[in-house]
Write a protein that holds these residues in place. Structure first.
Motif, PDB file in Angstrom:
ATOM      1  N   ASP A 130       0.732  -1.418   0.283  1.00  0.00           N
ATOM      2  CA  ASP A 130      -0.609  -0.144  -0.403  1.00  0.00           C
ATOM      3  C   ASP A 130       0.915   0.556   0.110  1.00  0.00           C
ATOM      4  OD1 ASP A 130       0.787  -0.692   2.522  1.00  0.00           O
ATOM      5  OD2 ASP A 130      -1.276   0.059   3.823  1.00  0.00           O
ATOM      6  N   ASP A 131       1.784   1.184   0.425  1.00  0.00           N
ATOM      7  CA  ASP A 131       2.572   2.312   0.979  1.00  0.00           C
ATOM      8  C   ASP A 131       3.620   2.329  -0.659  1.00  0.00           C
ATOM      9  OD1 ASP A 131       2.072   2.846   3.048  1.00  0.00           O
ATOM     10  OD2 ASP A 131       4.280   1.812   4.332  1.00  0.00           O
ATOM     11  N   LYS A 132       3.598   1.238  -1.477  1.00  0.00           N
ATOM     12  CA  LYS A 132       4.215   1.126  -3.070  1.00  0.00           C
ATOM     13  C   LYS A 132       3.799   2.480  -3.854  1.00  0.00           C
ATOM     14  CE  LYS A 132       7.118  -2.732  -2.154  1.00  0.00           C
ATOM     15  NZ  LYS A 132       7.141  -4.318  -3.382  1.00  0.00           N
ATOM     16  N   LEU A 133       2.066   1.990  -3.178  1.00  0.00           N
ATOM     17  CA  LEU A 133       1.115   2.584  -4.838  1.00  0.00           C
ATOM     18  C   LEU A 133       1.063   3.925  -4.405  1.00  0.00           C
ATOM     19  CD1 LEU A 133      -1.915  -0.432  -4.152  1.00  0.00           C
ATOM     20  CD2 LEU A 133      -0.405   0.475  -6.005  1.00  0.00           C
ATOM     21  N   TRP A 134       0.894   4.617  -3.198  1.00  0.00           N
ATOM     22  CA  TRP A 134       0.637   5.665  -2.500  1.00  0.00           C
ATOM     23  C   TRP A 134       1.877   6.418  -3.300  1.00  0.00           C
ATOM     24  CZ3 TRP A 134      -3.350   8.584  -1.903  1.00  0.00           C
ATOM     25  CH2 TRP A 134      -4.128   8.472  -1.253  1.00  0.00           C
ATOM     26  N   LEU A 135       3.236   5.504  -2.733  1.00  0.00           N
ATOM     27  CA  LEU A 135       4.380   6.457  -3.763  1.00  0.00           C
ATOM     28  C   LEU A 135       4.449   7.430  -5.278  1.00  0.00           C
ATOM     29  CD1 LEU A 135       7.792   7.134  -2.838  1.00  0.00           C
ATOM     30  CD2 LEU A 135       7.921   5.376  -3.770  1.00  0.00           C
ATOM     31  N   ILE A 136       4.112   6.009  -6.148  1.00  0.00           N
ATOM     32  CA  ILE A 136       3.601   5.914  -7.302  1.00  0.00           C
ATOM     33  C   ILE A 136       2.817   7.018  -8.171  1.00  0.00           C
ATOM     34  CG2 ILE A 136       3.059   5.229  -9.313  1.00  0.00           C
ATOM     35  CD1 ILE A 136       4.162   2.389  -8.196  1.00  0.00           C
ATOM     36  N   ALA A 137       1.675   7.032  -6.790  1.00  0.00           N
ATOM     37  CA  ALA A 137       1.055   7.838  -7.012  1.00  0.00           C
ATOM     38  C   ALA A 137       1.258   9.335  -6.759  1.00  0.00           C
ATOM     39  CB  ALA A 137      -1.053   7.513  -6.471  1.00  0.00           C
ATOM     40  N   LEU A 138       1.409   9.753  -6.016  1.00  0.00           N
ATOM     41  CA  LEU A 138       2.129  11.056  -5.077  1.00  0.00           C
ATOM     42  C   LEU A 138       3.709  11.741  -6.623  1.00  0.00           C
ATOM     43  CD1 LEU A 138       2.031  10.385  -1.622  1.00  0.00           C
ATOM     44  CD2 LEU A 138       0.751  11.640  -2.996  1.00  0.00           C
ATOM     45  N   PHE A 139       4.464  10.750  -7.338  1.00  0.00           N
ATOM     46  CA  PHE A 139       4.876  10.488  -7.707  1.00  0.00           C
ATOM     47  C   PHE A 139       4.615  11.388  -8.901  1.00  0.00           C
ATOM     48  CE2 PHE A 139       8.599   9.167  -5.221  1.00  0.00           C
ATOM     49  CZ  PHE A 139       8.517  10.488  -4.647  1.00  0.00           C
ATOM     50  N   THR A 140       3.659  10.567  -9.224  1.00  0.00           N
ATOM     51  CA  THR A 140       3.026  10.922 -10.528  1.00  0.00           C
ATOM     52  C   THR A 140       1.669  11.661 -10.731  1.00  0.00           C
ATOM     53  OG1 THR A 140       1.382   8.961 -10.153  1.00  0.00           O
ATOM     54  CG2 THR A 140       3.396   8.482 -11.881  1.00  0.00           C
ATOM     55  N   GLY A 141       1.442  12.776  -9.469  1.00  0.00           N
ATOM     56  CA  GLY A 141       0.928  13.908  -9.816  1.00  0.00           C
ATOM     57  C   GLY A 141      -0.878  13.281  -9.550  1.00  0.00           C
ATOM     58  N   ARG A 142      -1.065  12.064  -8.956  1.00  0.00           N
ATOM     59  CA  ARG A 142      -2.277  11.094  -9.231  1.00  0.00           C
ATOM     60  C   ARG A 142      -2.561  11.435  -7.623  1.00  0.00           C
ATOM     61  NH1 ARG A 142      -4.314   9.376 -13.296  1.00  0.00           N
ATOM     62  NH2 ARG A 142      -3.048   9.289 -14.988  1.00  0.00           N
ATOM     63  N   ARG A 143      -2.576  12.746  -6.850  1.00  0.00           N
ATOM     64  CA  ARG A 143      -2.221  12.707  -5.026  1.00  0.00           C
ATOM     65  C   ARG A 143      -4.129  13.100  -4.999  1.00  0.00           C
ATOM     66  NH1 ARG A 143       1.565  16.726  -6.406  1.00  0.00           N
ATOM     67  NH2 ARG A 143       0.546  19.314  -6.490  1.00  0.00           N
ATOM     68  N   PRO A 144      -4.506  12.804  -4.071  1.00  0.00           N
ATOM     69  CA  PRO A 144      -5.765  13.719  -3.340  1.00  0.00           C
ATOM     70  C   PRO A 144      -5.991  15.003  -3.644  1.00  0.00           C
ATOM     71  CG  PRO A 144      -4.830  12.405  -1.666  1.00  0.00           C
ATOM     72  CD  PRO A 144      -3.747  12.348  -2.711  1.00  0.00           C
ATOM     73  N   LYS A 145      -7.356  15.922  -3.639  1.00  0.00           N
ATOM     74  CA  LYS A 145      -7.483  17.054  -3.568  1.00  0.00           C
ATOM     75  C   LYS A 145      -7.429  17.496  -1.587  1.00  0.00           C
ATOM     76  CE  LYS A 145     -11.591  18.637  -2.306  1.00  0.00           C
ATOM     77  NZ  LYS A 145     -12.807  18.963  -2.223  1.00  0.00           N
ATOM     78  N   ARG A 146      -6.315  18.549  -1.906  1.00  0.00           N
ATOM     79  CA  ARG A 146      -5.599  19.447  -0.376  1.00  0.00           C
ATOM     80  C   ARG A 146      -7.036  19.028   0.389  1.00  0.00           C
ATOM     81  NH1 ARG A 146      -2.885  24.491  -1.146  1.00  0.00           N
ATOM     82  NH2 ARG A 146      -1.674  23.090  -2.005  1.00  0.00           N
ATOM     83  N   PRO A 147      -7.025  18.313   1.465  1.00  0.00           N
ATOM     84  CA  PRO A 147      -7.918  19.190   3.039  1.00  0.00           C
ATOM     85  C   PRO A 147      -8.176  19.935   3.352  1.00  0.00           C
ATOM     86  CG  PRO A 147      -5.473  17.232   3.018  1.00  0.00           C
ATOM     87  CD  PRO A 147      -6.284  17.665   1.872  1.00  0.00           C
ATOM     88  N   VAL A 148      -6.892  20.531   3.795  1.00  0.00           N
ATOM     89  CA  VAL A 148      -6.626  21.947   4.046  1.00  0.00           C
ATOM     90  C   VAL A 148      -6.445  23.076   3.372  1.00  0.00           C
ATOM     91  CG1 VAL A 148      -6.079  22.746   6.440  1.00  0.00           C
ATOM     92  CG2 VAL A 148      -6.163  20.498   6.283  1.00  0.00           C
ATOM     93  N   LYS A 149      -7.184  24.145   3.831  1.00  0.00           N
ATOM     94  CA  LYS A 149      -7.069  25.484   2.458  1.00  0.00           C
ATOM     95  C   LYS A 149      -5.946  25.700   2.812  1.00  0.00           C
ATOM     96  CE  LYS A 149     -11.300  26.292   2.796  1.00  0.00           C
ATOM     97  NZ  LYS A 149     -13.008  26.922   4.078  1.00  0.00           N
ATOM     98  N   THR A 150      -5.211  26.533   2.055  1.00  0.00           N
ATOM     99  CA  THR A 150      -4.147  27.165   2.105  1.00  0.00           C
ATOM    100  C   THR A 150      -3.740  28.724   3.081  1.00  0.00           C
ATOM    101  OG1 THR A 150      -3.169  26.577  -0.222  1.00  0.00           O
ATOM    102  CG2 THR A 150      -1.766  28.198   0.768  1.00  0.00           C
ATOM    103  N   THR A 151      -5.038  28.984   3.667  1.00  0.00           N
ATOM    104  CA  THR A 151      -4.695  29.735   3.982  1.00  0.00           C
ATOM    105  C   THR A 151      -5.158  29.374   5.229  1.00  0.00           C
ATOM    106  OG1 THR A 151      -7.186  30.109   3.399  1.00  0.00           O
ATOM    107  CG2 THR A 151      -6.312  32.335   2.986  1.00  0.00           C
TER     108      THR A 151
END
Length: 117
Positions: free
Chosen positions: A28-49
């Motif tokens: 499951d960590d391998k899958l997340w690493l690949i997803a994050l490095f290929t730009g397939r991350r989830p939407k940001r849960p906390v606003k920048t402000t």
């Protein structure tokens, strides 16, 4: 692995660090690493402000000084990392544990999110 990626500017060193990590990481960590490095991350849960507001509160800096630092650094994430106090402890979690917690933040109000930090 993150430290190995941060401390080197050589592509081959970075590739070696990723390959070494993928050889020992849970699936499951391998899958997340690949997803994050290929730009397939989830939407940001906390606003920048909100993140900026927390950083100001934790640092104790006046807003004008934070803005001055930000204009010189040019990157919000880097500015925040530079103004926050040193951590008091180290948290060991896997990538999938961090991602699960981030995804759970979607359902929380801004006030609930701030209480977690």
């Amino acid at each position: 692995m993150i430290q190995a990626l941060e401390i080197s500017n050589k592509t081959n060193d970075k590739i070696d660090a990723i390959v070494a990590y993928l050889q020992v990481a849970p699936d499951d960590d391998k899958l997340w690493l690949i997803a994050l490095f290929t730009g397939r991350r989830p939407k940001r849960p906390v606003k920048t402000t909100l993140i900026r507001s927390w950083a100001l509160e934790l640092s104790g800096l006046p807003e004008w000084l934070f803005l001055e630092c930000y204009s010189n650094v040019g990157d919000l994430g880097e500015t925040i990392s530079l103004i926050l106090p040193k951590p008091e402890y180290h948290v060991e979690k896997t990538i999938s544990q961090w991602m699960k917690e981030l995804i759970e933040l979607y359902q929380k109000t801004d006030e609930e999110k701030s209480l977690m930090f």
